[in-house]
Scaffold this motif. Structure first.
Motif: not given
Length: 98
Positions: A75-98
């Protein structure tokens, strides 16, 4: 639980190719990763070249299994060349949920 968001923008003319690639990738996740509780792909309504992926893993082990899968490399080898720049990864902290 571990939450991750990835944002990326594909080059003009490659949206349909990226969509097809994403659908196949998520099928692999659905069939092989019980520790991945959710994996969703979204496009911005106002800009279909812009994508956001939201993931929820049971923990670090499930995230590592996901990262080490053979289909993620493809997936990475095929998708990344289709992107304008490197994908940006963010780890998220949960504040609230239902």
């Amino acid at each position: 639980m571990l939450y991750v968001m990835v944002q990326f923008r594909v080059k003009e003319g490659h949206v349909q190719e990226a969509e097809k690639l994403i659908r196949g990738f998520i099928d692999n996740i659905r069939n092989n990763e019980p520790g991945t509780l959710a994996y969703q792909s979204f496009q911005f309504n106002h800009d279909i070249q812009e994508f956001v992926h939201l993931m929820c893993f049971t923990g670090e082990d499930a995230d590592e299994k996901h990262k080490d899968s053979p289909y993620i490399k493809q997936f990475v080898d095929t998708l990344y060349p289709l992107c304008e720049s490197e994908p940006r990864f963010h780890h998220l902290g949960l504040v609230a949920e239902k």
